[in-house]
Structures are given as structure tokens and as C-alpha cells.
Design a protein around this motif. Structure first.
Motif, PDB file in Angstrom:
ATOM      1  N   PHE A  42     -43.351  45.542  16.339  1.00  0.00           N
ATOM      2  CA  PHE A  42     -43.253  45.547  14.965  1.00  0.00           C
ATOM      3  C   PHE A  42     -44.360  46.354  14.632  1.00  0.00           C
ATOM      4  O   PHE A  42     -45.385  46.894  15.024  1.00  0.00           O
ATOM      5  N   ASN A  43     -44.094  46.922  13.416  1.00  0.00           N
ATOM      6  CA  ASN A  43     -44.760  47.983  12.745  1.00  0.00           C
ATOM      7  C   ASN A  43     -45.553  47.389  11.578  1.00  0.00           C
ATOM      8  O   ASN A  43     -44.740  46.996  10.366  1.00  0.00           O
ATOM      9  N   HIS A  44     -46.625  47.182  11.616  1.00  0.00           N
ATOM     10  CA  HIS A  44     -47.444  46.367  10.625  1.00  0.00           C
ATOM     11  C   HIS A  44     -47.586  46.654   9.534  1.00  0.00           C
ATOM     12  O   HIS A  44     -47.735  46.447   8.412  1.00  0.00           O
ATOM     13  N   ASP A  45     -47.638  48.501   9.273  1.00  0.00           N
ATOM     14  CA  ASP A  45     -47.747  48.903   8.151  1.00  0.00           C
ATOM     15  C   ASP A  45     -46.541  48.492   7.327  1.00  0.00           C
ATOM     16  O   ASP A  45     -46.679  48.553   5.890  1.00  0.00           O
ATOM     17  N   SER A  46     -45.318  48.236   7.775  1.00  0.00           N
ATOM     18  CA  SER A  46     -44.308  48.009   6.756  1.00  0.00           C
ATOM     19  C   SER A  46     -44.021  46.451   6.844  1.00  0.00           C
ATOM     20  O   SER A  46     -42.972  45.994   5.966  1.00  0.00           O
ATOM     21  N   CYS A  47     -44.618  45.509   7.542  1.00  0.00           N
ATOM     22  CA  CYS A  47     -44.516  44.414   7.400  1.00  0.00           C
ATOM     23  C   CYS A  47     -44.946  43.485   6.214  1.00  0.00           C
ATOM     24  O   CYS A  47     -46.055  43.757   5.782  1.00  0.00           O
ATOM     25  N   ILE A  48     -44.094  42.817   5.692  1.00  0.00           N
ATOM     26  CA  ILE A  48     -44.426  42.550   4.243  1.00  0.00           C
ATOM     27  C   ILE A  48     -44.796  41.040   4.494  1.00  0.00           C
ATOM     28  O   ILE A  48     -45.192  40.335   3.287  1.00  0.00           O
ATOM     29  N   GLY A  52     -37.620  49.106   8.792  1.00  0.00           N
ATOM     30  CA  GLY A  52     -38.658  49.671   9.659  1.00  0.00           C
ATOM     31  C   GLY A  52     -39.815  48.877  10.209  1.00  0.00           C
ATOM     32  O   GLY A  52     -40.555  49.437  10.871  1.00  0.00           O
ATOM     33  N   ALA A  53     -39.794  47.678   9.532  1.00  0.00           N
ATOM     34  CA  ALA A  53     -41.326  46.673  10.030  1.00  0.00           C
ATOM     35  C   ALA A  53     -40.793  46.343  11.447  1.00  0.00           C
ATOM     36  O   ALA A  53     -41.647  46.012  12.087  1.00  0.00           O
ATOM     37  N   ILE A  54     -39.721  46.320  11.873  1.00  0.00           N
ATOM     38  CA  ILE A  54     -39.304  45.898  13.317  1.00  0.00           C
ATOM     39  C   ILE A  54     -38.358  47.054  13.991  1.00  0.00           C
ATOM     40  O   ILE A  54     -37.370  47.356  13.283  1.00  0.00           O
ATOM     41  N   VAL A  55     -38.790  47.613  15.063  1.00  0.00           N
ATOM     42  CA  VAL A  55     -38.058  48.576  15.684  1.00  0.00           C
ATOM     43  C   VAL A  55     -37.717  48.308  17.035  1.00  0.00           C
ATOM     44  O   VAL A  55     -38.303  47.351  17.732  1.00  0.00           O
ATOM     45  N   THR A 110     -54.198  38.355   7.694  1.00  0.00           N
ATOM     46  CA  THR A 110     -53.872  39.637   7.513  1.00  0.00           C
ATOM     47  C   THR A 110     -52.453  39.518   6.687  1.00  0.00           C
ATOM     48  O   THR A 110     -51.893  40.675   6.243  1.00  0.00           O
ATOM     49  N   ARG A 111     -51.661  38.281   6.727  1.00  0.00           N
ATOM     50  CA  ARG A 111     -50.296  38.167   6.155  1.00  0.00           C
ATOM     51  C   ARG A 111     -49.454  38.997   6.983  1.00  0.00           C
ATOM     52  O   ARG A 111     -48.413  39.565   6.451  1.00  0.00           O
ATOM     53  N   LYS A 112     -49.670  39.050   8.081  1.00  0.00           N
ATOM     54  CA  LYS A 112     -48.713  39.856   9.152  1.00  0.00           C
ATOM     55  C   LYS A 112     -48.257  38.871  10.158  1.00  0.00           C
ATOM     56  O   LYS A 112     -49.195  38.130  10.555  1.00  0.00           O
ATOM     57  N   VAL A 113     -47.162  39.334  10.799  1.00  0.00           N
ATOM     58  CA  VAL A 113     -46.715  38.582  12.099  1.00  0.00           C
ATOM     59  C   VAL A 113     -47.042  39.424  13.268  1.00  0.00           C
ATOM     60  O   VAL A 113     -46.752  40.628  13.344  1.00  0.00           O
TER      61      VAL A 113
END
Lengths: 347, 210
Positions: A133-139, A121-124, A159-162
Motif C-alpha cells: 500500500f502506498n499511503h500517500d495515494s490512499c484516499i 497507484g495507492a496499491i502496487v 489517519t483515514r488510511k488502510v
């Protein structure tokens, strides 16, 4: 959780999500038409108003830049620069040409980023075609960057997110066009259903060809199932000069291979565990007792079990080997029972 | 635990480094499977969630690599494969069915253990070489960036190496615990019984008891 409902916070229906099986059909959410943005490069005057509108609407921070001898605002996209007008200077027929490319997410129908993402679910991809991109789920693994055939997503080490263009999904959901479309002063950017935009593009290509741009073409690459940001390219024979890959693929070789081999890998590990379990059931533990205790257990190949009732009852038929699978040592196995012989023979 | 005439098998330092490598490998295997198999992604919640797992995995990999280097130099000499080991490996199918009369006697390490050692050494190199571009795809020590084809290929090789390593681990743990009782003690408190040594490593046993 979005995984459970096939819907994100935005209320838009989801067509695909990363690292998940297909989301369930979702009633009571807006599916709407499939949208597309069309960039008519021949109409772009290079004002970069779209860049500013993008920053404003999405409240993206300033990324300092420098004069590096180009009209281009930044050298590259960034986590806070989701849209960059690339000014590719080349010579065409003795004239200087700016082959301007509006560099941002193309919102592929077959999104390589989504397929590469390991986090559910990090990308929908919504039903309307927008890839988000769903940044809550981005690792923060950045595998999407490598999965993208257009080199669009950018990592923010803080933020260590894309991050990347989300096609102003919040505006689209509310029935508005993306900010870049709204602001473009020359109507170089059009917005509508994918179908309408393809029709419009064909008209534009025809007109360009009539004006002498013989190689004018629509860029809607089939290798990624088409895109939801398309280009009308005046010099279609020079896609490379526009930084447009001629034949982008959603899952290039290694990733496609990984997709298939994963199933084998998981099976192999499962079979490995199963194999050891079956081996244990068939052959049991190999106890070191035999060498040490010169009891009647040693020679007793025919009736090894509980023959002596001594403290090492799992002295088994290993010495003779061939009979061991049929007469496994006491099935209670793992811990050599120190128990009384009466208990073990009873069963 | 250990009786007076038990044999010393692993020194304290050897045991420590073994468990550093073993536990870090287990962590790496579990989080790695979570990253490569969506249905196993829940494993990341055991270590604090996806982001934390992604953060810890390469550092744990660094620890694993370090321990592998130490183990390599600790054991490489003892692990050199001799003719006896080759003979042992040829009779591995007898070994597998506990038909020990047809298996040449082993020294301190049998052919299988030596093969495991060298396999892990090679896999360890594969893990770190393929892991670094995925850890720092933006570039590492001036090399890179690795985004795109490099990362995607490394991802494939890293995964395949993991499957091999995982299979080796399964066999290693099985043989070291329930299959051969008395083995685990050697790696926990350092000693094994005479009977154990005689059964599994007769040449070493002879050597030890003079």
C-alpha cells in the motif's frame, strides 16, 4: 510520481498498480526473483515471536488487548497489528487441536484489493510478488478491505488510511528475509523463490501424509492466481476451521460486473452529452417568441429565417414541425441575436 | 430580468432548494465518476485531492439527500401523474422533435418533468441506501460491518444509479437552458414570460392568466 515511472521509492519494479493501466517496463530497477513465504502450520508452536518481530521491525504501535479465553493475542487484526496468530480450537478425532493460522496478507498474484482500489497507484504489486500500500495515494475509501477475499486490510480512523502486512518490503529489497521469517524459532516459516517454496511445500506435504495426516495439503489458491504467502495445512479437509476460504476469488461477482459495466456507463454518459449536442444542432432552441409577436414570422413556414428582422429572429418553423431539422434556426443559436438583420442575412 | 406581467413560477424557497440539490448532485456526480473511472481520477484534484473528495462525497450526499427530502414534500403533490401526463408521455417522440401540434398541452409541469421528479426520488433513495454502507463500511448505528459482498454489491448498484442520474441530469440541464430559452430564468429569478408559459405550459398559462 510512481505512476509515471512504474517504480516506487523503494526502487523495486512494479508489475501492477491500482486504478491504472499496466505500468511501463522499467529498466535499471531490480526485478529480482519472485518470492514467497511458506508457513508450515504443523511446525508452529504458537509462540507468537513472529507477531513481536513484525511489530518491532515495522515500528507498529501497541494495540491493547484483553483475556478473552484464548491463547490468541488479539481478537482481530488491526491497523497496527499486521500479523495475528489465530488459535482456532477444535476437536479432531476426540482430541483438542489448535488449528493455528498465521493471519496476515497473503500477497495474492491476482490481488483483489488492488483491483478494487479507485486511487491510481495507492496499491502496487512489485515484480517480486509483494503487494504494497502506498499511503500517500490512499484516499481512505476502504474498498480494498471489501475487495480482499481474505479480510486482511484494516482501516485506521485517525489517519483515514488502510494498513496491512507489506512483507517487510524494505528488508526484502535489501536482500533480507521478512522479520517474521528471521525470528521463527522452529523454522515454521520459510522464505525463498516461489518455485523453491512450492517444491519445499510438496516435500512437507508428503512427509505429513507419511506421518498419518492424510489430508495434508498446500494452500496456494488458484482463484487468486496463487499467493506469495502459502500454507502447509495438516488438516486440509478443514480449511474452514483454519479460517482459510476454500475458493477465494480476486474479483467476486459484483466487482467483476462493475469492471465491465463501467465501460458501458462511461459510454452512456458520453453519448448523452453528444445526443443533446446533436439534438441542439438539429432542432435548435425553441424560442417562446412565436406566441407573442403577431408578426410575419408566424405564418412564414417556408422562409422563417430573418424574414422580419424583428427582435426575435429565432421564431422558427416549429409550428409546422416537419421542416425544422432542415432549416435550423440561426446556427449562432444560444443567445437570440438582437443583432441587425443585415449581419445575419449576409452569411 | 423580469417584466411586470411575467408569471411567477418558482418561489424563493423552491429555487434555493433546487440549487442546493443541483449543485450537490453535480459535485457528487463528478467525484463519483472520479472514483469509478481511473482516467477521471484527476477530477478529485479540483476539490482538494482524493482523500478530500472521499471525505466530502458522503457529506455532500447527506446534503443532497436532505434537499431531496425537502423537494419531495414541496412538489410531490404537484407532480402526481394524471391522465393528461400519460397522454403527454405517449407523444414524447413528437415532443422531442419540436412537433408541438401533436403534443397534448401541459400544465405547470409536463409528463416528462414529472417523470424526472419521480425518477430522481427513486434514485435518491438508491443513492443513500447504497451509499451508507460504503461511507461507513465498519458499521452504522449498530448495523454492520458491511465489508465484503455487501459493499461490493452496493458499489455496483450505486454506480448504475449514478449513470441513470447522470443521464437524467444531462437532459434536465439541456432542456432547462439552451434547448428552451427562458426556462432557466424561472429557476434563477423565479419568473417566466407569458410567451414562454403559453408555449411550454399552455394549461398553466391559461390557469394563471385567469
Amino acid at each position: 510520481m510512481p505512476q509515471d515511472r512504474g517504480v516506487t521509492q523503494s526502487g523495486l519494479a512494479i508489475r501492477r498498480m491500482s486504478a491504472s493501466s499496466e505500468p511501463p517496463p522499467s529498466p535499471n530497477v531490480r526485478t529480482g526473483p519472485e518470492y514467497a513465504k511458506l508457513i508450515d502450520i504443523s511446525r508452529c508452536i504458537g509462540c507468537k515471536g513472529c507477531e513481536v518481530a513484525c511489530k518491532e521491525w515495522n515500528e507498529l504501535g501497541i494495540e491493547p488487548t484483553e483475556n478473552f479465553g484464548s491463547m490468541q493475542s488479539h481478537r482481530d487484526l488491526g491497523p497496527d497489528t499486521w500479523l495475528l496468530m489465530r488459535f482456532n480450537e477444535i476437536e479432531v478425532g476426540g482430541d483438542l487441536q489448535w488449528l493455528i493460522k498465521k493471519d496476515a496478507c497473503l500477497h495474492c498474484e491476482e490481488p483483489g484489493c488492488l483491483y478494487a482500489c479507485p486511487s491510481p497507484g495507492a496499491i502496487v504489486q512489485y515484480e517480486n510478488g509483494i503487494v504494497d500500500f502506498n499511503h500517500d495515494s490512499c484516499i481512505g475509501c476502504q474498498l480494498c478491505v471489501s475487495g480482499c477475499p481474505f479480510d486482511i486490510p484494516r482501516f485506521n480512523p485517525a489517519t483515514r488510511k488502510v494498513y496491512k502486512c507489506n512483507m517487510c518490503v524494505d528488508r526484502v529489497e535489501a536482500g533480507l528475509e521478512p522479520a517474521c521469517v528471521k525470528t521463527c524459532p522452529t523454522n515454521a516459516i520459510s522464505w525463498g523463490t516461489k518455485e523453491d517454496m512450492v517444491t519445499l511445500a510438496e516435500q512437507k506435504v508428503e512427509r505429513l501424509q507419511a506421518r498419518g495426516f492424510d489430508n495434508a495439503t498446500l494452500y496456494d489458491p488458484a482463484g487468486v492466481g496463487g499467493t506469495h504467502m502459502m500454507y502447509v495445512v495438516p488438516h486440509g479437509d478443514q480449511l474452514g476451521e483454519y479460517d482459510l476460504p476454500a475458493d477465494p476469488k480476486a474479483s467476486p461477482g459484483a466487482l467483476a460486473a462493475l469492471g465491465g459495466l463501467r465501460k458501458l456507463g462511461a459510454s452512456a454518459l458520453g453519448l448523452g452529452i453528444l445526443g443533446t449536442a446533436l439534438h441542439y444542432l438539429g432542432f435548435g432552441p425553441q424560442e417562446p417568441g412565436a406566441a407573442e409577436v403577431p408578426s410575419n414570422g408566424v405564418g412564414g413556414g417556408t422562409a422563417p429565417m430573418s424574414a422580419g428582422g424583428e427582435s426575435r429572429p429565432t421564431v422558427e418553423s416549429q409550428a409546422t414541425g416537419e421542416s425544422s431539422p432542415t432549416v435550423p434556426s440561426p446556427p449562432t443559436g444560444e443567445t437570440p441575436p438582437t443583432g441587425d438583420p443585415t449581419g445575419s442575412t449576409e452569411g | 430580468m423580469s417584466a411586470p406581467n411575467d408569471l411567477k413560477r418558482f418561489a424563493y424557497a423552491e429555487r434555493v432548494i433546487h440549487w442546493v440539490a443541483g449543485l450537490s448532485f453535480l459535485f457528487l456526480l463528478m467525484t463519483g465518476l472520479a472514483f469509478s473511472h481511473p482516467r477521471l481520477f484527476w477530477i478529485t484534484s479540483l476539490v482538494g485531492g482524493g482523500s478530500t473528495a472521499r471525505f466530502l462525497h458522503p457529506w455532500m450526499g447527506t446534503l443532497f439527500t436532505g434537499s431531496m427530502v425537502v423537494m419531495f414534500f414541496t412538489w410531490a403533490k404537484e407532480m402526481s401523474i394524471q391522465d393528461g401526463d400519460r397522454a403527454w408521455l405517449k407523444s414524447i417522440k413528437h415532443y422531442a422533435v419540436h412537433d408541438k401540434d401533436n403534443v397534448p398541452p401541459a400544465g405547470k409541469y409536463n409528463g416528462g418533468q414529472k417523470l424526472f421528479f419521480w425518477s430522481m426520488a427513486i434514485l435518491g433513495v438508491a443513492y443513500i441506501v447504497t451509499g451508507i454502507p460504503m461511507w461507513m463500511p465498519g458499521g452504522f448505528l449498530g448495523v454492520g460491518p458491511f465489508y465484503g459482498g455487501v459493499v461490493n454489491s452496493m458499489r455496483l448498484v450505486h454506480y448504475l444509479s449514478t449513470v441513470f442520474g447522470g443521464l437524467l441530469l444531462i437532459v434536465h440541464v439541456y432542456l432547462g437552458t439552451i434547448a428552451y430559452p427562458g426556462t432557466l430564468g424561472g429557476m434563477l429569478h423565479g419568473t417566466v414570460t407569458n410567451a414562454w408559459a403559453k408555449l411550454h405550459h399552455p394549461l398553466w398559462h391559461k390557469d394563471q392568466s385567469g
